[in-house]
Design a protein around this motif. Sequence first.
Motif, PDB file in Angstrom:
ATOM      1  N   TYR A   1       9.162  12.262  -3.436  1.00  0.00           N
ATOM      2  CA  TYR A   1       8.557  13.566  -3.146  1.00  0.00           C
ATOM      3  C   TYR A   1       7.621  13.940  -4.287  1.00  0.00           C
ATOM      4  CZ  TYR A   1      11.397  14.744   0.944  1.00  0.00           C
ATOM      5  OH  TYR A   1      11.947  14.772   2.197  1.00  0.00           O
ATOM      6  N   THR A   2       6.469  14.466  -3.912  1.00  0.00           N
ATOM      7  CA  THR A   2       5.466  14.782  -4.917  1.00  0.00           C
ATOM      8  C   THR A   2       4.652  15.983  -4.463  1.00  0.00           C
ATOM      9  OG1 THR A   2       3.678  13.803  -6.251  1.00  0.00           O
ATOM     10  CG2 THR A   2       3.745  13.231  -3.910  1.00  0.00           C
ATOM     11  N   SER A   3       3.671  16.357  -5.259  1.00  0.00           N
ATOM     12  CA  SER A   3       2.786  17.462  -4.888  1.00  0.00           C
ATOM     13  C   SER A   3       1.741  16.977  -3.904  1.00  0.00           C
ATOM     14  CB  SER A   3       2.087  18.016  -6.135  1.00  0.00           C
ATOM     15  OG  SER A   3       1.202  17.038  -6.668  1.00  0.00           O
TER      16      SER A   3
ATOM     17  N   LYS B   1       0.840  -1.191   0.000  1.00  0.00           N
ATOM     18  CA  LYS B   1       0.000   0.000   0.000  1.00  0.00           C
ATOM     19  C   LYS B   1       0.880   1.248   0.000  1.00  0.00           C
ATOM     20  CE  LYS B   1      -3.914  -2.237   0.257  1.00  0.00           C
ATOM     21  NZ  LYS B   1      -3.409  -3.615   0.332  1.00  0.00           N
ATOM     22  N   THR B   2       0.260   2.391  -0.258  1.00  0.00           N
ATOM     23  CA  THR B   2       0.994   3.657  -0.351  1.00  0.00           C
ATOM     24  C   THR B   2       0.662   4.556   0.823  1.00  0.00           C
ATOM     25  OG1 THR B   2       1.058   3.559  -2.768  1.00  0.00           O
ATOM     26  CG2 THR B   2       1.381   5.722  -1.756  1.00  0.00           C
ATOM     27  N   ALA B   3       1.711   5.013   1.511  1.00  0.00           N
ATOM     28  CA  ALA B   3       1.559   5.968   2.610  1.00  0.00           C
ATOM     29  C   ALA B   3       2.006   7.341   2.124  1.00  0.00           C
ATOM     30  CB  ALA B   3       2.387   5.544   3.814  1.00  0.00           C
ATOM     31  N   GLY B   4       1.178   8.338   2.378  1.00  0.00           N
ATOM     32  CA  GLY B   4       1.519   9.720   2.049  1.00  0.00           C
ATOM     33  C   GLY B   4       1.910  10.451   3.318  1.00  0.00           C
ATOM     34  N   ILE B   5       3.141  10.922   3.391  1.00  0.00           N
ATOM     35  CA  ILE B   5       3.669  11.556   4.598  1.00  0.00           C
ATOM     36  C   ILE B   5       3.828  13.056   4.329  1.00  0.00           C
ATOM     37  CG2 ILE B   5       5.473  11.516   6.338  1.00  0.00           C
ATOM     38  CD1 ILE B   5       3.967   8.849   5.995  1.00  0.00           C
ATOM     39  N   ILE B   6       3.108  13.871   5.079  1.00  0.00           N
ATOM     40  CA  ILE B   6       3.169  15.324   4.898  1.00  0.00           C
ATOM     41  C   ILE B   6       4.072  15.906   5.977  1.00  0.00           C
ATOM     42  CG2 ILE B   6       1.845  17.458   4.795  1.00  0.00           C
ATOM     43  CD1 ILE B   6      -0.542  15.858   3.841  1.00  0.00           C
ATOM     44  N   GLY B   7       5.235  16.391   5.554  1.00  0.00           N
ATOM     45  CA  GLY B   7       6.263  16.847   6.472  1.00  0.00           C
ATOM     46  C   GLY B   7       7.249  15.716   6.713  1.00  0.00           C
ATOM     47  N   THR B   8       8.531  15.981   6.472  1.00  0.00           N
ATOM     48  CA  THR B   8       9.520  14.902   6.591  1.00  0.00           C
ATOM     49  C   THR B   8      10.657  15.287   7.539  1.00  0.00           C
ATOM     50  OG1 THR B   8      10.590  15.673   4.538  1.00  0.00           O
ATOM     51  CG2 THR B   8       9.033  13.844   4.349  1.00  0.00           C
TER      52      THR B   8
ATOM     53  N   TYR C   1       5.553  14.903   1.005  1.00  0.00           N
ATOM     54  CA  TYR C   1       5.501  16.322   0.632  1.00  0.00           C
ATOM     55  C   TYR C   1       6.176  17.125   1.726  1.00  0.00           C
ATOM     56  CZ  TYR C   1       3.886  21.041  -0.229  1.00  0.00           C
ATOM     57  OH  TYR C   1       3.856  22.389  -0.451  1.00  0.00           O
ATOM     58  N   ASP C   2       7.050  18.038   1.320  1.00  0.00           N
ATOM     59  CA  ASP C   2       7.729  18.923   2.257  1.00  0.00           C
ATOM     60  C   ASP C   2       8.214  20.139   1.489  1.00  0.00           C
ATOM     61  OD1 ASP C   2       9.809  20.080   4.081  1.00  0.00           O
ATOM     62  OD2 ASP C   2       9.374  18.291   5.258  1.00  0.00           O
ATOM     63  N   LEU C   3       8.074  21.318   2.107  1.00  0.00           N
ATOM     64  CA  LEU C   3       8.578  22.530   1.457  1.00  0.00           C
ATOM     65  C   LEU C   3      10.087  22.485   1.282  1.00  0.00           C
ATOM     66  CD1 LEU C   3       6.482  25.294   3.286  1.00  0.00           C
ATOM     67  CD2 LEU C   3       6.192  24.468   0.949  1.00  0.00           C
ATOM     68  N   TYR C   4      10.759  21.711   2.132  1.00  0.00           N
ATOM     69  CA  TYR C   4      12.215  21.599   2.070  1.00  0.00           C
ATOM     70  C   TYR C   4      12.587  20.117   2.022  1.00  0.00           C
ATOM     71  CZ  TYR C   4      11.511  26.343   3.730  1.00  0.00           C
ATOM     72  OH  TYR C   4      11.069  27.643   3.866  1.00  0.00           O
ATOM     73  N   PRO C   5      12.423  19.489   0.861  1.00  0.00           N
ATOM     74  CA  PRO C   5      12.642  18.044   0.759  1.00  0.00           C
ATOM     75  C   PRO C   5      14.093  17.645   1.003  1.00  0.00           C
ATOM     76  CG  PRO C   5      12.304  19.031  -1.422  1.00  0.00           C
ATOM     77  CD  PRO C   5      11.991  20.095  -0.419  1.00  0.00           C
TER      78      PRO C   5
END
Length: 333
Positions: free
Chosen positions: A191-193, A147-154, A175-179
């Motif tokens: 990393y994606t939108s 399965k796919t986990a979407g993590i917002i902030g890394t 997703y992170d403003l500073y990947p």
Amino acid sequence: MAFTIAFFGTQPYDESSFSLKNADFGFDIKYFKGHLNKNNAILTQGVDAVCIFVNDTADADIIHIMAQNGVKLLALRCAGYNNVDLDAAIAAGIKVVRVPAYSPYAVAEHTVALMLSLNRKIPRATWRTRDGNFSLHGLLGFDMHGKTAGIIGTGKIAKILIQILRGFGMNILAYDLYPDHNFAREHQVVYTSLDELYHSSDIISLHCPLTEQTKYLINDYSISKMKAGVMIINTGRGQLIHTNALIEGLKNKKVGYAGLDVYEEEGDYFYEDKSDRIMDDDVLARLLSFNNVIVTSHQAFFTQEALGNIATTTLQNIKDFIEKKPLANEVIK
């Protein structure tokens, strides 16, 4: 005279852990159970520093009172500082310090516990078997592998979570403003939108700070972009999710599961025993009525190791301030 610190929102475990660590520092600590607010800010008279937690209030009015009372330092025994008016603190000449990381493992592991408990319906299964009901009907889960986990902030917590989920064989979108591209290459993170993360993730977990830009990041519009039956986990800050939008998503089955360790109006409930009273928060009561929702009381951080680290870092921050050393954990606007 010893440097005096007033602690607010103190629980028995706070007093125990700080008193133990304070043997190495020798501060004069005054513990107050009530959360810092306008009604008890007078208790900051005659102290050098004030120590607060996530549900205490340090707005402009309270900071003004503290400054008048001679408080020189505001020490947060937590990572978040959205409850502090930094502009007012700067204007009053009060330094603000925090504990940026106390146990990222604790929060990451609790996040996984919420995922597994929701997926495999552990609370419901436990209630049933204690009542002598050993039926499996209604307890069907899914393999997290693949399965796919979407993590917002890394940040630190999210990176530990990602490594755990990769161990399950999950695909990771982030997703992170500073990947952190080096970390992403090493751990096969894409990393994606935000839109692509919402569209493709089976599980979405929130690990970004609460700012004006991230407030109500999860709302009607963002939920509409998600997979039907998505699992949403929040061990970050309550106001990352618009709770009424989440409830609507649960009602129309767009959201299949929700695991919340934080709640946007948690201040009146979390960390307190309210079991002998009628709950007057209709939104929280509605959330708790769903059998596919788990709410824990902002306990993700709550391990022995984390409490020790919080106490040590907080007291060291204060010691550095007294000794006029650089404040490694100062909150700067």
